[in-house]
Motif scaffolding. Structure first.
Motif, short mmCIF file in Angstrom:
data_model
loop_
_atom_site.label_atom_id
_atom_site.label_comp_id
_atom_site.label_asym_id
_atom_site.label_seq_id
_atom_site.Cartn_x
_atom_site.Cartn_y
_atom_site.Cartn_z
N LYS A 88 11.56 1.17 -0.52
CA LYS A 88 11.01 2.61 0.77
C LYS A 88 12.53 2.77 0.92
N ALA A 89 12.64 4.61 1.98
CA ALA A 89 13.44 4.84 2.28
C ALA A 89 14.13 3.76 2.88
N ASN A 90 15.39 3.85 3.24
CA ASN A 90 16.32 3.72 4.69
C ASN A 90 16.42 2.10 4.50
N TYR B 255 1.21 10.14 -5.30
CA TYR B 255 0.47 8.42 -4.87
C TYR B 255 -0.92 9.00 -4.56
N SER B 256 -1.34 10.07 -4.12
CA SER B 256 -2.39 10.08 -3.22
C SER B 256 -3.61 10.44 -3.86
N GLY C 36 -4.09 8.87 -6.94
CA GLY C 36 -4.01 7.32 -7.75
C GLY C 36 -3.54 7.42 -8.26
N ARG D 149 -2.49 8.55 7.72
CA ARG D 149 -1.95 7.71 6.39
C ARG D 149 -2.21 6.65 6.37
N ASN E 151 -5.81 5.85 3.21
CA ASN E 151 -5.21 6.09 1.82
C ASN E 151 -3.37 5.27 1.72
N LEU F 212 -1.31 5.74 2.33
CA LEU F 212 0.37 6.17 2.67
C LEU F 212 1.62 5.25 3.57
N ASP G 2 1.86 2.27 3.54
CA ASP G 2 3.20 1.29 2.88
C ASP G 2 4.35 2.39 2.66
N THR G 3 4.61 4.05 3.13
CA THR G 3 5.68 3.91 2.00
C THR G 3 7.24 3.83 3.47
N ILE G 4 6.51 3.48 4.11
CA ILE G 4 7.40 3.55 5.73
C ILE G 4 8.09 2.18 5.62
N GLU G 5 9.65 1.98 6.00
CA GLU G 5 10.63 0.70 5.65
C GLU G 5 9.47 -0.36 6.95
N VAL H 1 6.69 -2.22 7.37
CA VAL H 1 4.92 -1.61 8.76
C VAL H 1 3.37 -2.78 8.39
N ALA I 119 -3.34 -4.00 -4.85
CA ALA I 119 -2.06 -2.23 -5.98
C ALA I 119 -2.79 -2.09 -6.46
N THR J 258 -5.08 2.19 -5.87
CA THR J 258 -4.76 3.81 -6.94
C THR J 258 -6.15 3.68 -6.94
N ARG K 210 -7.82 5.29 -3.72
CA ARG K 210 -6.53 6.46 -3.07
C ARG K 210 -7.15 7.69 -4.60
N LEU L 207 -6.11 13.59 -0.59
CA LEU L 207 -4.86 14.29 0.44
C LEU L 207 -5.18 15.81 0.44
N LEU M 65 -0.99 -1.21 -13.65
CA LEU M 65 -0.51 -1.51 -12.36
C LEU M 65 0.09 -2.12 -13.21
N ARG N 266 5.03 -2.69 -12.46
CA ARG N 266 5.00 -4.04 -11.74
C ARG N 266 5.96 -4.38 -13.12
#
Lengths: 283, 277, 292
Positions: free
Chosen positions: A97-99, A173-174, A176, B73, B76, B78, B80-83, B85, B103, B107, B110, B115, C4, C8
């Motif tokens: 992930k970022a940072n 990602y959106s 899928g 977000r 779907n 999304l 998850d892409t934040i550190e 969360v 996981a 998919t 989504r 989106l 998947l 992974r």
């Protein structure tokens, strides 16, 4: 008061012009002095033939062994470097992930690896090779040069990969897509960066002498297997310059011209690619 | 006819997607129950209960920082892409809890919940490949089939006539409004049931954003659309259902006419009057 | 689901690759240290660093001359490169039109790309003769030209592009508002640069210099070609010197004959590794902080 500041301004500006002029002078002086000394001595025989008998005493022949050796090492190292660094860049920018903490530690470590001098890589590579009972060889030189350029690859590609807008990944990602499937998007987006990083690495790899000094050795012949020693252009320049014979020294200057030309071409094509290669890139 | 494949070219025949996880989503309802989202220890969403009605345009409104985008977000995942969360509570899509989805289920989710991004965001490839990308990922291949999909969805967003001669030129060369319609077509091409739109018109000029709005209205007979907007006028123009959020909580939710004309909650009334934004 | 599983698996492989490549730093430190351990058992660290006799055959390993060589050469190189790079960077960020920048950057690119050995050739062709024929006689000294001075000039030029690009990056972090604020007070461009830009970026400038110092200390081939390779601590600019990388590179052939000799050279490599590591960590952390 006003007057003093204006005078100071003028003086400093003068110094700045002088600095710029010095930089330009240094470039011109390095390139031109090598060319001036080397180009008259450069002949087709030199770049197309192997060292003849008594070469280092002034015998005939050329330095094809060094040119081919350099290309072998650089080619191998570039391919291996790309194979290792692209997944790493991808991991840092898509899987993490970022940072992320690990990401910033990793980036710091690559920065440090980038700063470690090639002589240390060489010494380290040499001890490892002794440990495994290997002698100086094409393989050893290629491995050390690979290690040397991996940080360059990773840093310069990562620099660009970091600027990929997060929306782009999210768009994928959106739909899928998994992270792995998103690689095609990342690769398209950083294609110019991969190209310039490759040129940068080739430039560094072909010019490196200290790393291959211990590990690739030197040979008058073109290696036919990975375990044979091989010559490289920078070492060819360096060794021939140490010779007391003037004719041998002349060949060193000719080899220096070839090396400089290669590096100049790489640097210029790097600029062109940066400007042209971004067809599909989304700003 | 399965509702999941509203635009299926192959009406009555086999749909594009054969190995689908939700084969007959007659009742693929989307709703949240006591949903909380924490980012780095801050609670961004507080016990949100909301229900997304089907075949309607749902607008999530509220002052900036109220958690609209986070809620969107979460649908779907999304977020998850934040550190750092953390999700609590339940978001149901049919029988599937999105919050605990694995996981592999993700998919698929989504795929069902598309989106439309905030800024037009074409993928770095040709116009054609932008649409085909999602299909290829989901195992649709074959030149003829893809050609048909691309044409169909470009027509659906009214882009076909504008780009049919340059399908293989880079998508980045299109204008902003065209890019956004391309993104919409890209989302539609994998045949979702829901469309999430995160201020999808905010980066566009007024005419292009009108075009997108009209498309949304047209599309709602086949899709359920959830959009975040902070222009109240836009919400009033196209919303059927409104969710008003404030400080991470849902304050009021209901039919658009009712919320706009006769808000039940004091805060909603003040927000609609423009006392704060 | 196959997709998947692939995702992974690829993730694990990439993580493994990343971690392995990172472990290179650790492996290098440990590997070199282990190799250096024998000599550290026989001589104390202080003894090794302060003794000035280098006679491997007689079991005398004094690193003092080499340390001093590295210090002199690096110091001089920085002294030459810092003012030129700083003024160039200020000019390019504060004064120059983009036209000028587009003209100067390719030159810096070329300078950055030229291999060490080419700088060495240049040093032998131009700088060494200049030191021997002009600088030496000027202070009435007889010298071969293979000196600290020649070495410092050559190394100074090699780090100019690095310093300029670091400085430019640092300067561009200073906001335009800040510059405009001083312009509005009637300051000249230089005054703005001096009072605002340089002062604001002082920590970054220090970090950049430390980074450049670490680069200079590891430079090998160019150094060997112009330094004179005399294992005596230099006393002036016109003395020959023998920096650490040159020591390692020159003796790699002989070292295998004596275990302790090899250990001594690997100790030299370890010192270099350690100093460069510390310098790099320091400056990268400072630069990173500034960027944020």
């Amino acid at each position: 008061m006003v007057k003093r500041s204006i005078i100071e301004e003028k003086f400093m500006k003068l110094f700045m012009y002088a600095s710029i002029a010095l930089v330009v002078f240094f470039v011109a002086s390095v390139v031109l002095s090598v060319f001036k000394r080397g180009i008259p001595l450069l002949s087709w025989e030199m770049v197309s033939s192997l060292p003849g008998g008594g070469f280092y005493m002034g015998g005939g022949g050329g330095f094809l062994n060094a040119i081919v050796g350099s290309f072998y090492i650089v080619g191998g190292a570039t391919v291996m470097g790309l194979i290792i660094s692209i997944p790493v860049v991808f991991f840092l920018n898509v899987y993490l992930k970022a940072n992320s903490r690990f990401g910033s530690i990793a980036r710091l470590a690559y920065d440090v690896l980038f700063g470690i001098p090639s002589i240390v890589y060489g010494a380290f590579g040499f001890t490892i090779m002794i440990y495994f009972g290997l002698r100086a060889s094409l393989l050893g030189g290629t491995i050390v040069v690979t290690l040397l350029i991996i940080p360059i690859f990773i840093r310069s590609m990562d620099e660009v990969a970091k600027t990929i807008p997060s929306e782009l990944l999210e768009a994928s990602y959106s739909l899928g897509a998994t992270r792995l499937e998103t690689i095609s998007i990342v690769i398209r987006q950083i294609a110019p960066a991969i190209a310039t990083a490759t040129l940068l690495s080739i430039g560094r790899a072909i010019g490196d002498a200290a790393g291959v000094l211990f590990t690739a050795g030197f040979s008058d012949r073109i290696p036919t297997s990975l375990t044979q020693q091989t010559a490289t252009l920078p070492l060819s320049v360096y060794f021939q310059l140490q010779s007391p014979s003037l004719e041998v020294q002349d060949r060193a200057y000719a080899a220096a011209v070839v090396l400089t030309l290669i590096v100049l071409v790489l640097s210029i094509s790097g600029r062109i690619i940066m400007n042209r290669f971004s067809r599909n890139k989304i700003q | 006819m399965s509702k999941l494949f509203p635009h299926s070219l192959t009406k009555g025949k086999e749909p594009f997607f054969v190995d689908h996880k939700f084969p007959h989503p007659e009742n693929l309802r989307l709703s949240t129950h006591a949903l909380s989202v924490y980012i780095g220890g801050n609670q961004i969403l507080k016990f949100v209960n909301a229900e997304i009605p089907q075949n309607k345009i749902t607008c999530i409104i509220g002052p900036s920082g109220c958690g609209k985008t986070t809620l969107l977000r979460t649908f779907n995942r999304l977020v998850d892409t934040i550190e750092g969360v953390k999700l609590e509570g339940v978001v149901m899509l049919g029988e599937q809890n999105i919050v605990t989805a694995s996981a592999s289920e993700l998919t698929e989710i989504r795929r069902v919940i598309g989106l439309v991004p905030q800024r037009p965001c074409p993928l770095p490839m040709s116009i054609y490949d932008n649409i085909a990308y999602g299909c290829r990922i989901h195992g649709i291949s074959g030149r003829k089939k893809l050609d048909a999909v691309v044409e169909y969805y470009l027509r659906a967003v009214g882009l076909w006539d504008e780009v049919k001669d340059r399908l293989h030129s880079p998508a980045g060369k299109l204008s902003g409004g065209q890019q956004q319609r391309l993104c919409l077509a890209r989302s539609l091409a994998i045949e979702p049931s829901y469309l999430l739109a995160d201020e999808s018109t905010s980066a566009l000029d007024p005419i292009s954003s009108r075009t997108i709005e009209e498309l949304f209205v047209k599309l709602k007979k086949d899709y359920s659309i959830v959009m975040v907007t902070h222009t109240l006028r836009q919400a009033k123009r196209i919303a059927d259902h409104v969710i008003f959020m404030y400080m991470g909580e849902v304050i009021e939710e209901g039919d658009a006419q009712q919320v706009f004309n006769n808000p039940k909650h004091e805060l909603t009334r003040k927000y609609l009057e423009g006392s704060f934004s | 689901m196959r997709r998947l599983a692939k995702d992974r698996l690829a993730g694990h492989l990439m993580a493994l690759l990343t971690i392995t490549s990172l472990l290179l730093v650790v492996a290098m430190g440990i590997g070199l240290y282990l190799k250096a351990a024998p000599i550290l058992q026989e001589h104390s660290l202080w003894e090794l660093l302060s003794a000035s006799e280098w006679k491997p055959m007689k079991n005398q390993f004094g690193f003092f001359p080499f340390l001093m060589g590295t210090l002199w050469v690096s110091g001089l190189a920085l002294l030459i490169a810092i003012p030129i790079s700083l003024l160039t960077a200020i000019f390019l960020t504060e004064y120059a039109h983009s036209m000028v920048r587009r003209f100067v950057f390719p030159f810096l690119d070329i300078l950055a790309g030229l291999p060490s050995v080419i700088y060495g050739v240049w040093g032998m062709l131009l700088i060494v003769p200049w030191v021997s024929n002009v600088a030496g006689p000027w202070v009435q000294r007889n010298t071969t030209g293979y000196t600290v001075l020649a070495c410092g000039i050559v190394l100074g030029v090699t780090i100019i592009p690095l310093l300029v690009s670091l400085f430019i990056e640092i300067f561009s972090n200073v906001s335009h508002e800040l510059r405009e604020a001083t312009f509005a007070l009637g300051a000249t461009k230089w005054q703005t640069a001096k009072h605002v830009v340089l002062r604001k970026t002082a920590p970054g400038i220090v970090a950049a210099i430390v980074l450049a110092a670490s680069r200079v200390m590891g430079e090998t081939i160019a150094v060997i070609m112009v330094c004179g390779n005399l294992a005596i601590a230099p006393g002036s600019l016109l003395d020959a010197c023998y920096p650490i990388p040159a020591l390692i590179a020159n003796n790699y052939g002989e070292m295998l004959s004596m275990p302790l000799y090899e250990s001594a050279l690997m100790f030299a490599a370890f010192i270099l590794f350690f100093v460069v590591l510390v310098f790099n960590l320091f400056s990268r952390l400072v630069l990173k902080k500034i960027k944020e």
